[in-house]
Design an enzyme around this catalytic site. Structure first.
Site, short mmCIF file in Angstrom:
data_model
loop_
_atom_site.label_atom_id
_atom_site.label_comp_id
_atom_site.label_asym_id
_atom_site.label_seq_id
_atom_site.Cartn_x
_atom_site.Cartn_y
_atom_site.Cartn_z
N TRP A 1 -8.58 -3.23 25.26
CA TRP A 1 -9.13 -4.06 26.33
C TRP A 1 -8.78 -5.53 26.15
O TRP A 1 -8.56 -6.24 27.14
CB TRP A 1 -10.63 -3.87 26.45
CG TRP A 1 -10.98 -2.56 27.10
CD1 TRP A 1 -11.61 -1.50 26.51
CD2 TRP A 1 -10.68 -2.15 28.45
NE1 TRP A 1 -11.72 -0.47 27.42
CE2 TRP A 1 -11.17 -0.84 28.60
CE3 TRP A 1 -10.06 -2.77 29.53
CZ2 TRP A 1 -11.05 -0.13 29.81
CZ3 TRP A 1 -9.93 -2.07 30.72
CH2 TRP A 1 -10.42 -0.78 30.85
N ASP B 1 -15.87 -10.67 26.52
CA ASP B 1 -15.91 -9.45 27.33
C ASP B 1 -16.93 -8.52 26.68
O ASP B 1 -16.65 -7.90 25.66
CB ASP B 1 -14.53 -8.79 27.38
CG ASP B 1 -14.55 -7.45 28.14
OD1 ASP B 1 -15.62 -7.05 28.62
OD2 ASP B 1 -13.47 -6.82 28.25
N LYS C 1 -21.16 0.50 32.33
CA LYS C 1 -21.35 1.09 31.00
C LYS C 1 -22.85 1.17 30.67
O LYS C 1 -23.38 2.24 30.48
CB LYS C 1 -20.63 0.27 29.93
CG LYS C 1 -19.10 0.39 29.78
CD LYS C 1 -18.30 0.70 30.97
CE LYS C 1 -16.83 0.94 30.76
NZ LYS C 1 -15.97 -0.16 30.42
#
Ligand SMILES: *Cc1c(COP(=O)(O)O)cnc(C)c1O
Length: 399
Positions: free
Chosen positions: A124, A200, A226
């Site tokens: 990511w 993030d 999430k």
């Protein structure tokens, strides 16, 4: 019950990533990496919204007083649970985590020559860095292992590695695919303390406290799907001194512009109204279940059960991150007998038939070498124990 004939043919739904287990509905445990299930009580509250007569947040104007109350509540509850100081603005943004990959440089770098430093320690952060490189001048602190190129640790942040002119320093606090988590955000060296930290936190937000000022957090974002809600919404928390006329790139689109959206009170254009209501419900749930400290204890306890099974399996199960201090509590990657295909498939089919779903899903990076149990807010300690017991039994029967 197992289906032996399906083991050798990749046609069993469990091997194709299906989440429609044949187990009884009350046995289903969703270990998906996201989107995924929310806590049962939260899902019941959401169902209640549709069981009452009257208009829901899907069908009212975002400027109506009814929605303004929902919006204010979601923000206030988030601020309370996550202990967000008053000098931070809470925005509900569009375009998912990927939207923020672009929005960050477009808001924090006025010119394409402005520098941003990215810590890259997994899939990511690579993706965030690559997207940013289209809008600013990116410098990378590479965390890959020199011999293998694998991402299994978090690099040391030395003075020499961080350009003092960086507009921000970017970290991903939980590398969802690689299984690396910063249980606490890094504290920068004195000479680099002027650089805002950008985080993030898409896959770990709301599962541990954040030292907003102590870690010099400038921006923190989390896609909702999430831990805190549904796809289509991203929470972006930004320190107010980073806002202001003329700070963003002149090319920054309005929907991505933090200052524009902050000045418009999250209503510059139509926000994802229903998804915002859901975030408020999740935050209320966290608040009424002991707040953030208690949720961190739950997260630790859930992950511990699985890592203990893996570490005590005499190598039957493996997990890539050896350093326990940075093992992800959110996503536990593991393989079966070094990745043995037949045993892995058997593991997937048997667990799936018993209701444990989402252990192998497709990501933008393929299915990967490891299975992964994701332990977000929707998974309870008992759910994690069910998987741990299954893993023990499977190892006994197949070692
Ligand atoms: C899931 C995830 C994203 C991607 O979010 P989208 O909403 O799909 O754009 C970004 N970063 C991390 C760490 C993630 O886990």
């Amino acid at each position: 019950m197992t289906t032996p004939h399906a083991m050798t043919t990749p046609t069993h739904p469990a091997l194709l990533g299906s989440l429609s287990s044949t187990a009884a509905p009350e046995q289903i445990i969703n270990f998906s990496p996201g989107p995924t299930s929310l806590p049962k009580e939260v899902e019941a509250k959401i169902a209640d919204i549709f069981n009452t007569t009257g208009l829901t947040s899907l069908a009212i104007s975002h400027r109506a007083p009814e929605f303004l109350a929902i919006l204010e509540h979601a923000i206030a509850s988030t601020r309370k649970v996550m202990e967000i100081p008053d000098d931070y603005e809470i925005l509900f943004t569009h375009g998912g985590g990927h939207g923020q990959f672009a929005a960050l440089p477009l808001n924090l770098c006025h010119n394409a020559s402005d520098i941003a430093t990215y810590v890259v320690n997994g899939t990511w952060s690579i993706r965030g860095r690559d997207e940013a490189s289209r809008y600013c001048t990116v410098q990378t602190i590479d965390g890959s292992a020199p011999e293998t190129g694998d991402y299994t640790h978090f690099p040391e942040l030395t003075e020499a590695d961080i350009d003092p002119n960086s507009k921000y320093l970017y970290v991903c606090s939980n590398e969802t695919v690689n299984g690396i988590e910063l249980h606490r955000l890094p504290k920068l060296l004195e000479s680099r303390k002027h650089i805002p930290l950008v985080v993030d936190a898409s896959s770990d937000f709301s599962t541990k406290p954040i030292d907003w000022h102590g870690s010099n957090v400038g921006v923190l974002f989390a896609c909702a799907s999430k831990n805190i809600g549904h796809p289509g919404l991203t929470m972006t928390i930004i320190r107010k001194d980073l806002l202001g006329e003329g700070k963003a790139s002149p090319l920054c689109p309005g929907v991505f512009n933090y200052t524009t959206n902050s000045e418009a009170g999250n209503l510059w254009n139509t926000p994802a109204t229903f998804n915002i209501e859901v975030v408020g419900i999740v935050m209320d749930w966290l608040d009424s279940h002991g707040g953030i400290a208690e949720n961190e204890r739950r997260s630790i306890a859930k992950a511990k059960q699985l890592y203990e099974v893996i570490d005590n399996s005499n190598g039957f199960y493996g997990t890539p991150v050896a350093n326990k201090a940075i093992r992800s509590r959110m996503n536990v990657p593991f393989n079966v007998k070094g990745g043995d295909e037949e045993l892995t498939n058997q593991f997937l089919i048997e667990s799936w038939e018993q209701g444990m779903i989402g252990l192998r899903t497709l990501t933008p990076f393929g299915v990967g070498d490891y299975l992964r149990a994701s332990l977000y807010n929707g998974v309870t300690k008992e759910n994690a124990a069910t998987l741990a017991e299954f893993m023990c039994r499977f190892a006994r029967e197949n070692a």
